[in-house]
Enzyme design. Structure first.
Site, PDB file in Angstrom:
ATOM      1  N   LYS A  80       0.838  -1.205   0.000  1.00 23.18           N
ATOM      2  CA  LYS A  80       0.000   0.000   0.000  1.00 23.18           C
ATOM      3  C   LYS A  80       0.879   1.264   0.000  1.00 23.18           C
ATOM      4  O   LYS A  80       2.109   1.168   0.076  1.00 23.18           O
ATOM      5  CB  LYS A  80      -0.936  -0.045   1.209  1.00 23.18           C
TER       6      LYS A  80
HETATM    7  C1  PLP Z   1      -5.618  -3.911   1.043  1.00 28.84           C
HETATM    8  C2  PLP Z   1      -7.086  -3.710   1.081  1.00 28.84           C
HETATM    9  C3  PLP Z   1      -7.870  -4.038   2.200  1.00 28.84           C
HETATM   10  C4  PLP Z   1      -7.376  -4.818   3.370  1.00 28.84           C
HETATM   11  O1  PLP Z   1      -6.205  -4.473   3.890  1.00 28.84           O
HETATM   12  P1  PLP Z   1      -5.236  -5.569   4.555  1.00 28.84           P
HETATM   13  O2  PLP Z   1      -4.293  -4.740   5.329  1.00 28.84           O
HETATM   14  O3  PLP Z   1      -4.609  -6.331   3.445  1.00 28.84           O
HETATM   15  O4  PLP Z   1      -6.085  -6.448   5.433  1.00 28.84           O
HETATM   16  C5  PLP Z   1      -9.203  -3.694   2.188  1.00 28.84           C
HETATM   17  N1  PLP Z   1      -9.768  -3.100   1.136  1.00 28.84           N
HETATM   18  C6  PLP Z   1      -9.070  -2.803   0.034  1.00 28.84           C
HETATM   19  C7  PLP Z   1      -9.761  -2.124  -1.112  1.00 28.84           C
HETATM   20  C8  PLP Z   1      -7.715  -3.127  -0.042  1.00 28.84           C
HETATM   21  O5  PLP Z   1      -7.027  -2.850  -1.168  1.00 28.84           O
END
Ligand code: PLP
Length: 368
Positions: free
Chosen positions: A179
């Site tokens: 991210k």
């Molecule tokens: C990455 C993501 C999540 C969840 O995050 P994690 O940290 O991987 O649990 C939720 N929604 C979206 C749209 C994502 O891209």
């Protein structure tokens, strides 16, 4: 191979983790509190850190009193995590279609799914764009719904001069490895509603009341008070140390991601058979770069790109097509887009030469 996405880690993160390892206090302690303070400063609101973005959404819903028998409106075009976080609370995710131009939740469609069980709406900031977020808040006010923003893609994105998370009801972010910033794994719940943030603080530590305050002092509670179902969803000092370092680097990551997106737009927006999302990349900090292929088979294009050393993705398989969340109605825009979308490489280590190569290659494949 040009990677679709990756963690971008330097010696600063390695030093930060080493510092925690040398302290021999790896779990949740004062490092997490420091990360939360820095995030609270960034958002101008309380931020509570948890083990993932998925956990952030689940606990935000639970803290808002949403659970068994309730329904939550959400776009089908999102990562499975959004749906699993809803169903983990016992509530039912109600799949909605998206608007053609922004890929954000279609509010007319959402309106058609409203009933007395509907308690919340989760706008997903797909590809970091938030669409007309004000309209979502107006809709929620009209129908008395909580708004839990899935802002996993949108760390650092601005909307009408304000950073996402700094206004509105509740925003949930993810710090997973790829991210906009990472803490290895992790997430945060951001809100002005103290009832929510205080509750999330308990829920992440098995529901033990006020345990967070103890952990911040590197202590634990022994005479515990528990009155609800909680989870082991806290963040560790190791994760927080990575997160703090990444937060310091964010402005560099942000500029790079925005420049790369602008370059993609410049190179691809004139190609007839490709549709790009021409967001304002001075405000949007793109997590993924999605294009629609209008003329050729999407899977064939992906295979040819792969042969030329370019990794791509599909964000995402719509959730209403999965057995567990199957809907008895169709979502025309979502299903159409699903057959067209390709995600091109984007991360802050990607070079402008690589983006040129990707665009040249895509162009030559589409031309044939
Ligand atoms: C990455 C993501 C999540 C969840 O995050 P994690 O940290 O991987 O649990 C939720 N929604 C979206 C749209 C994502 O891209």
């Amino acid at each position: 191979m040009i990677r679709l996405s990756k963690s971008v880690i330097g010696k600063e993160e390695i030093q930060a983790v080493t510092r925690i390892l040398q302290n021999e206090f790896l779990g949740m302690g004062d490092e997490v509190q420091k990360f939360e303070q820095e995030l609270s400063f960034f958002f101008g609101r309380n931020a509570v850190c948890v083990s993932s973005g998925t956990a952030a959404i689940q606990l935000a819903l639970q803290a808002a009193g949403i659970g068994h028998g309730d329904e939550v409106l959400v776009q089908s075009l999102t990562y499975l995590a959004t749906f699993q976080a809803i169903s983990a609370t016992g509530a039912t995710p109600v799949s909605c279609d998206v608007y053609e131009d922004t890929f954000t939740i279609d509010l007319q469609f959402a309106e058609s799914k409203l009933n007395s069980k509907t308690k919340a709406i989760i706008p997903v900031h797909y590809a970091s764009n938030v669409g007309n977020l004000n309209d979502v808040y107006k809709f929620a006010e009209q129908y008395n719904l909580r708004v839990i923003e899935d802002a996993a893609h949108a760390f650092g994105t601005y909307y009408k001069g304000k950073v996402i998370g700094s206004f509105g009801d509740i925003a949930c972010f993810s710090f997973d490895g790829i991210k906009n910033i990472t803490s290895g794994e992790g997430g945060t719940v951001v809100s002005n509603d103290l009832k929510i943030t205080e509750k999330v603080k308990n829920l992440r530590l098995l529901g033990v009341e006020k345990d967070s305050e103890k952990r911040y002092k590197n202590k634990r509670s022994w005479d515990i008070k528990v009155s609800e179902q909680g989870w082991r969803y806290h963040m560790s000092n190791i994760m927080a140390a990575i997160g703090r370092t990444q937060l310091k680097k964010f402005s560099t990551f942000k500029t790079k991601r925005q420049q790369l997106a602008k370059q993609y737009i410049q190179r691809l927006s004139n190609i007839k058979s490709i549709r790009v999302f021409n967001f304002d990349f001075d405000d949007v900090v793109p997590h993924i770069f999605v294009v629609r292929i209008l003329t050729k088979q999407r899977d064939e294009v992906r295979e040819l790109l792969n042969k030329r050393g370019i990794q791509t993705g599909i964000h995402y398989k719509p959730n209403h097509l999965l057995a567990y969340y199957k809907s008895d109605y169709s979502l025309p825009n979502t299903e159409k887009f699903y057959s067209e979308i390709i995600t091109l490489p984007l991360h802050s280590d990607l070079s402008h030469e690589e983006v040129d190569y990707i665009c040249d290659t895509l162009n030559s494949i589409i031309d044939k």
